[in-house]
Design a protein around this motif. Structure first.
Motif, mmCIF file in Angstrom:
data_model
loop_
_atom_site.group_PDB
_atom_site.id
_atom_site.type_symbol
_atom_site.label_atom_id
_atom_site.label_comp_id
_atom_site.label_asym_id
_atom_site.label_seq_id
_atom_site.Cartn_x
_atom_site.Cartn_y
_atom_site.Cartn_z
ATOM 1 N N UNK C 167 0.839 -1.388 -0.003
ATOM 2 C CA UNK C 167 0.122 0.023 0.114
ATOM 3 C C UNK C 167 0.800 1.395 -0.047
ATOM 4 N N UNK C 170 1.480 3.898 -2.903
ATOM 5 C CA UNK C 170 0.660 5.164 -3.136
ATOM 6 C C UNK C 170 1.696 6.433 -3.176
ATOM 7 N N UNK C 193 -3.607 -3.154 -4.071
ATOM 8 C CA UNK C 193 -4.713 -2.887 -5.070
ATOM 9 C C UNK C 193 -5.812 -1.775 -4.358
ATOM 10 N N UNK C 194 -6.236 -2.141 -3.157
ATOM 11 C CA UNK C 194 -6.976 -1.420 -2.467
ATOM 12 C C UNK C 194 -6.310 0.216 -2.272
ATOM 13 N N UNK C 196 -4.101 1.647 -4.061
ATOM 14 C CA UNK C 196 -3.931 2.372 -5.253
ATOM 15 C C UNK C 196 -5.086 2.536 -5.891
ATOM 16 N N UNK C 197 -6.174 2.149 -5.555
ATOM 17 C CA UNK C 197 -7.390 2.204 -6.083
ATOM 18 C C UNK C 197 -7.736 3.837 -5.627
ATOM 19 N N UNK C 198 -7.373 4.274 -4.701
ATOM 20 C CA UNK C 198 -7.614 5.568 -4.073
ATOM 21 C C UNK C 198 -6.978 6.508 -4.920
ATOM 22 N N UNK C 199 -5.870 6.229 -5.607
ATOM 23 C CA UNK C 199 -5.101 7.064 -6.430
ATOM 24 C C UNK C 199 -5.897 7.462 -7.823
ATOM 25 N N UNK C 203 -5.888 1.002 -12.163
ATOM 26 C CA UNK C 203 -5.212 -0.063 -11.571
ATOM 27 C C UNK C 203 -6.084 -1.203 -12.031
#
Lengths: 203, 740, 253
Positions: C167, C170, C193-194, C196-199, C203
């Motif tokens: 994580x 990021x 994945x979780x 990077x999803x926020x970026x 992804x």
């Protein structure tokens, strides 16, 4: 031929390890032998990679490449770490304190940055990805767990809230299990492809 | 190319010049009776001088072959049967002799007659000559002419072949003890298995083997290539000029039909009349077809360099040197051959093309001249074989193969074909370029190795992306607002700092999670003297979070009197773990063992066995402590990576199912560890600050609770702010759309 | 040492089932009427980056993650090597060579082989330089620390993150966004994945990561693999439902 040889080697190695794992009660010694080989190869690969890194940066310094000062810093830091460890030993308290005094702040500052980055990402999340089931569910679950972890009040006294919170806390299990199954399937597929020679790294 | 003028025969009737072998005048059709002067019946000084040196044996052979000819044989048998016939022939012979007595008899004739009498050849000579005369005067004279012409052609071809072979053997004799030439040995070296089959079939072909140049080397071929190019250019120029001239003037020398077309021109009637010749041709054709077919390799063995020409690929070499993956159909091949420009026909195998090109030009001439009968046309063919002597000598095999291929592909009557040839033609015709062709059908020069194909594909991909429009540049229109980021960062920092500075930290009321409770329960089951393995796997960056949870655990274990053993596969954990132990004042003599190889090392320790033949490197590295996984009661994983815990549970733990495993990790790993706790693979775990309460820790000992809460609150606000901003943007856009 | 356990039997059953599904998927692949699967979006973005790198004449960076030799238990980096192979096969003749950075010794060596193989296949071995592929650290954070300075250079056209990513990665995507460098993240690590999803970076989620198909490259393999995964997912779902039913009905203990 060289490519095929690498493919055959990879497929054979994988197959042998699998067979030894399945017949471990009778082939445990051979399994340990093969794994030891793998450990040695990985360790030598690490040495080779480090040597390659050093040689590359020494070359940068030698030819005066733009930004070679960073290469100089890298070489100096490597020697400053390597030589004391070599002569004083990795268990020397002075050496350990010196290393950790450098490494801990560096890594902690990096992790501290993540909080800022996450905050920035939270603002941009919807602007970048828009409204979707994924983003909305992501936001709801994030808000829920942030709120639960605030620790503002004790919900354990109320049976209904307690049950509800327990249910919420188990929500990640559902998603994680599904994701783990998917990832495991993908890994299984990749493993099979390596075994049957469809994945070649050196092509 | 053109005949010498002194060899021409002038027709006594019309004065037209005819070739020496012409039976009839090409203009008036008058028979040229004095043609057969070689038997001494007619004489001219020139011919006498020319033929005096010729030994008698070839002539007798010629006549013997005449006797063996079935056409003549039948006739002779018929003539031999009635006695009157023989008598009349004897009378005619006597008449001729009597006429001859009136003239002075030359010495050579006397010798011939003497020898003929000795060998009883005189009778044969006389009988043969009389028979020929009678046959010519009969209605079936055409058949005799055809048979004779065919024999003449064969004799000439045979002599020319012998000359060529002799000359080449003088030039080079690079054959091995088996009689295999160097080029053939090189091909065998490239494709040994295939070549063995080829050899068998070639031996089966028998006669066709003779048609191959089996003693050609690369140097010779190179020389031949150069020679042929120059000769072809010269010949093509001459041919073109001659063709133009011959169309305009008397076509005395223009009846040039290449031997390539001989088979093509054979009609079914002639086939019936010439069974032996037809069969021999068919045998040759079959053999050549087999050889030509076998020259196509079945395996993708190698790319033969372009300069390595060999006769077996004569037809294949006609292919344009393009990176073509599949061979064209034979019919197309023929088309290509005829359509090839002379400039493209630089290779030795282009003999075939040159001949065919010439034939295509000369066919026009032949058709324009409209020969009176087939015999005349065959004479023209014979002329061609003489006229084109250099070409045939230089590329005999090419000519032979081209004959066969021409016979196969250029509409030879089906009756005249061998079954193999028919099958070959059908098989070739059945080839479809749209369908994938196996490597067996691919010409060796067109074969690409797998590596080469991949390289070609790579280069094709690289070239293909040139000029391809980039679709959308990621985040191109997203302008970074650095000022906003700075404001957000300052807001977060300010909130945390203020929380730290003002007021005491409150006790957090965090929910107790089942997995954390289970972890504590597992920890409480440990008894004195039990062996507990602690695996360290965390980084310096997460050390504060991890160590805050690890310290009370280590302290509890120490108090319980458990036997602790620490191992790690992370070099950084050697000093991080030491600092942890020193800070808690735990067992001073506690040593952290380094396991080389990471997860492989752990797997080896768990699943491997001590070999009987000696110790392994890993065993030697752990010589002091032995296998740390052996006889352990509990394992506690201290890791900041859910992946490491997962790998341990999936690969290491199953080999020791009796060992209970629990974990200490970060809050970020919590969600991923839950399924393993639910399945029972993990006895329990604590993850991050939220689970610290279960360890009877005051959270303020780990971190300032107020700062924690402030940070969480800011994060919630920011997340909500992002949602509100997005909703506001959307509503503004909608309003803008409505206004527009 | 344990003998063949229940886990072994279950895993053997899964392997046999998987082989069967692969065979069925292969048979289904013969049917040309079936519409092909679209490429995962993340890999399509990598394709765009490759073209952009070629057009702009700038370097394309690739972060290969922590590695698989020692500390990480996933096979994710095997896929990242495949992505690297595809990417390198298109970018060997770019004005600026693609740069790869690994967080593990074995990963660095293997990716070095891949880069060399790409130049070799393009018959341009003379263009290969060992510095195109470097080891930048022996742990997740040290790898990131080595990659960040390279990202700050001005002559980069994009960044592809593929492999085992924590994580904490990021930070990399954030810096790339600040430098206005497009990023594509592909990892098999779920927590990664979780995060990077926020970026803002594209992804690859779930098992999409294991199905690399960039443009028309690796299409056959991708279509077959996706079909296998879909079939097997259906089978697993059915098995889970059956097990739940048996559990509820009391058949299973």
């Amino acid at each position: 031929m060289r490519q095929r040889l690498a493919l055959i080697t990879a497929a054979l190695s994988g197959s042998v390890v699998l067979l030894l794992l399945f017949f471990q009660p009778v082939a445990g010694a051979y399994l340990a032998l093969v794994l030891n080989w793998a450990i040695i190869v990985a360790s030598v690969a690490l040495l080779v990679a480090i040597a390659s890194l050093l040689v590359t940066h020494i070359r940068f310094i030698a030819v005066g490449r733009r930004g070679f000062i960073y290469s100089f810093v890298l070489i100096t830091a490597f020697l400053a770490t390597f030589l004391p460890g070599l002569f004083k030993g990795v268990e020397d308290p002075g050496y350990l304190g010196w290393i950790s005094a450098i490494q801990k702040p560096l890594e902690l500052s990096l992790l501290g940055l993540i909080a800022l980055v996450m905050m920035s990402a939270a603002v941009k999340l919807f602007r970048v990805r828009g409204w979707s089931v994924l983003t909305v569910s992501f936001a709801i679950s994030a808000l829920l767990f942030l709120f639960l972890n605030l620790g503002l009040s004790d919900w354990s006294g109320n049976q209904i809230f307690s049950t509800l919170i327990d249910a919420f806390l188990r929500l990640p299990v559902i998603g994680a299990r599904g994701l783990l199954i998917g990832v495991a399937l993908g890994a299984l597929l990749v493993g099979f492809r390596v075994l049957i020679g469809q994945e070649s790294d050196n092509e | 190319m053109s005949e010498r003028s002194d060899e021409l025969r002038i027709c006594p009737h019309c004065g037209q010049e005819n070739s020496p072998q012409t039976l009839r005048c090409i203009r008036c059709g008058q028979e040229l009776e004095d043609l057969f002067q070689f038997d001494g019946l007619g004489s001219s000084d020139t011919q006498f001088e020319g033929e005096a040196e010729t030994p008698l044996e070839p002539m007798s052979d010629l006549l013997a072959s005449l006797d063996e000819d079935p056409l003549l044989g039948d006739r002779q048998d018929k003539e031999d049967e009635p006695s009157g016939g023989s008598e009349s022939s004897e009378d005619e012979e006597n008449d001729q002799n009597q006429v001859g007595f009136d003239k002075p008899i030359p010495d050579w004739l006397e010798k011939v007659r003497q020898r003929a009498q000795e060998e009883n050849a005189g009778g044969e000579l006389a009988q043969g000559g009389q028979a020929i005369d009678q046959l010519r005067s009969s209605d079936e004279r055409k058949q005799v002419d055809a048979a004779f012409d065919e024999i003449m052609r064969r004799i000439r071809e045979q002599s020319e072949r012998e000359k060529a072979r002799l000359s080449r053997r003088v030039e080079s004799d690079l054959v091995d003890e088996n009689g295999d030439p160097e080029w053939l040995r090189r091909i065998r070296a490239l494709q040994p298995r295939k070549e063995e089959e080829d050899t068998k079939e070639l031996n089966f072909g028998g006669s066709s083997q003779d048609t191959f140049f089996d003693d050609w080397t690369d140097d010779e071929l190179e020389e031949l290539l150069q020679k042929e190019i120059s000769q072809y250019q010269a010949q093509s120029d001459e041919t073109t000029e001659n063709a133009v001239e011959q169309k305009e003037t008397e076509p005395s020398e223009s009846l040039i039909v290449p031997p390539v077309l001989e088979t093509k021109e054979v009609t079914p009637d002639e086939d019936e009349d010439l069974p032996v010749e037809s069969e021999s041709l068919e045998d040759e054709a079959a053999g050549l077809l087999a050889a030509a077919d076998e020259s196509t390799p079945e395996d993708d063995f190698h790319n033969i360099p372009d300069d390595e020409f060999y006769e077996g690929e004569a037809l294949e070499e006609v292919e344009p040197l393009e990176p073509q993956a599949f061979p064209p159909e034979p019919v197309q091949e023929e088309e290509i051959q005829t359509e090839d420009s002379p400039e493209d026909l630089g290779e030795p195998s282009d003999q075939t093309d040159s001949l065919e090109n010439e034939s295509s030009e000369q066919e026009l001439t032949t058709e324009a001249l409209e020969p009176e009968d087939e015999g005349q046309a065959k004479e023209a063919e014979i002329n061609l074989s003489e006229v084109q002597e250099p070409e045939i000598n230089l590329a005999e095999t090419s000519v032979q193969e081209s004959e066969t291929e021409s016979a196969e592909a250029q509409e030879v009557e089906p009756d005249a074909k061998e079954p193999e040839a028919e099958e070959e033609t059908q098989a070739d015709e059945s080839l479809n370029l749209d369908e994938p062709v196996s490597t067996e059908d691919v010409l060796p020069d067109l074969l690409l190795l797998r590596d080469q194909r991949e390289r070609a594909k790579t280069l094709s991909n690289i070239i293909g992306q040139e000029g391809k429009r980039t679709i959308s540049v990621l985040h191109e229109d997203v302008k970074q607002n650095k000022f906003g980021r700075l404001v957000l960062a300052l807001l977060l920092l300010a909130g945390i700092i203020v929380s730290l500075l003002f007021g005491p930290g409150a006790q957090a009321e965090l929910p107790l999670t089942p997995h954390a409770i289970a972890f504590v329960d597992t920890l409480n089951t440990i008894k004195t003297g039990e062996k507990v393995l602690i695996v360290l796997d965390y980084q310096a960056g997460t050390s504060y979070e991890i160590e805050a949870l690890s310290r009370p655990v280590l302290k509890t274990l120490d108090e319980k009197g458990a036997e602790i053993q620490l191992v790690t596969a992370q070099p950084a954990d050697l000093w991080l773990g030491r600092l942890l132990l020193d800070a808690e004042g735990l067992q001073k003599d506690l040593k952290i063992e380094f396991i080389p190889g990471g997860k492989l090392g752990f797997l080896s320790l768990a699943a491997g066995a001590q070999p009987e033949w000696g110790s392994l490197p890993l065993d030697q590295a752990l010589a002091g402590v032995g296998n740390p996984l052996a006889e352990m009661d509990q394992v506690i994983l201290i890791s900041d990576s859910a992946e490491f815990v997962r790998a341990w549970l999936e690969q290491v733990q199953p080999w020791n199912p009796s060992i209970e495993t629990s974990a200490i990790s970060t809050a970020a790993s919590s969600a991923l560890l839950l399924p393993y706790f639910e399945s029972g693979q993990l006895q329990g775990f604590v993850a991050g600050i939220p689970d610290s309460q279960v360890l009877s820790l005051e959270t303020n000992l780990v971190l300032n609770q107020r700062a924690w809460q402030a940070g969480m609150m800011i994060m919630i606000i920011i997340l909500l702010l992002g949602m509100i901003m997005k909703a506001d943007d959307d509503s503004q856009k909608k309003q803008g759309e409505v206004i527009q | 040492m344990a003998g063949i356990s229940l886990h072994d039997l279950i895993s053997t059953l899964i392997v046999i089932l998987f082989l069967l599904v692969m065979f069925i998927a292969w048979l289904m692949g013969k049917n040309k009427k079936m519409p092909p699967y679209a490429n995962p979006e993340g890999y399509e973005r990598i394709d765009e980056l490759m073209h952009r790198s070629s057009e702009e004449g700038k370097a394309l960076l690739m972060g290969l993650g922590e590695g698989f030799s020692g500390l990480n238990g996933s096979l994710g980096d095997q896929t990242s090597l495949m992505v690297q192979r595809i990417l390198m096969s298109r970018s060997v003749f770019n004005d600026q060579p693609a740069q790869s950075y690994s967080g593990d010794g074995a990963l660095a060596c293997i990716s070095q082989m891949i880069v060399h193989g790409a130049y070799d296949k393009a018959m341009a071995v003379e263009l290969f330089r060992p510095e195109h592929n470097q080891l930048t650290g022996l742990s997740g954070l040290s790898w990131m620390a080595g990659l960040l300075p390279e990202l700050a250079r001005s002559d980069n056209t994009g960044l592809v993150l593929a492999g085992s990513l924590r994580p904490e990665s990021l930070i990399i995507t954030d810096m790339a966004e600040r430098k206005e460098i497009p990023v594509v993240a592909a990892t098999g690590d779920i927590s990664g994945q979780a995060a990077l999803f926020a970026s803002g970076a594209p992804v690859l989620l779930g098992e999409d990561y294991y199905l690399p198909a960039i443009g028309d490259i690796n299409q056959a393999s991708y279509q077959h693999s996706a079909r296998v995964l879909n079939l097997f997912r259906i089978l697993l779902a059915a098995g889970l439902l059956l097990a739940a039913f048996l559990k509820l009905s009391g058949v299973l203990p």
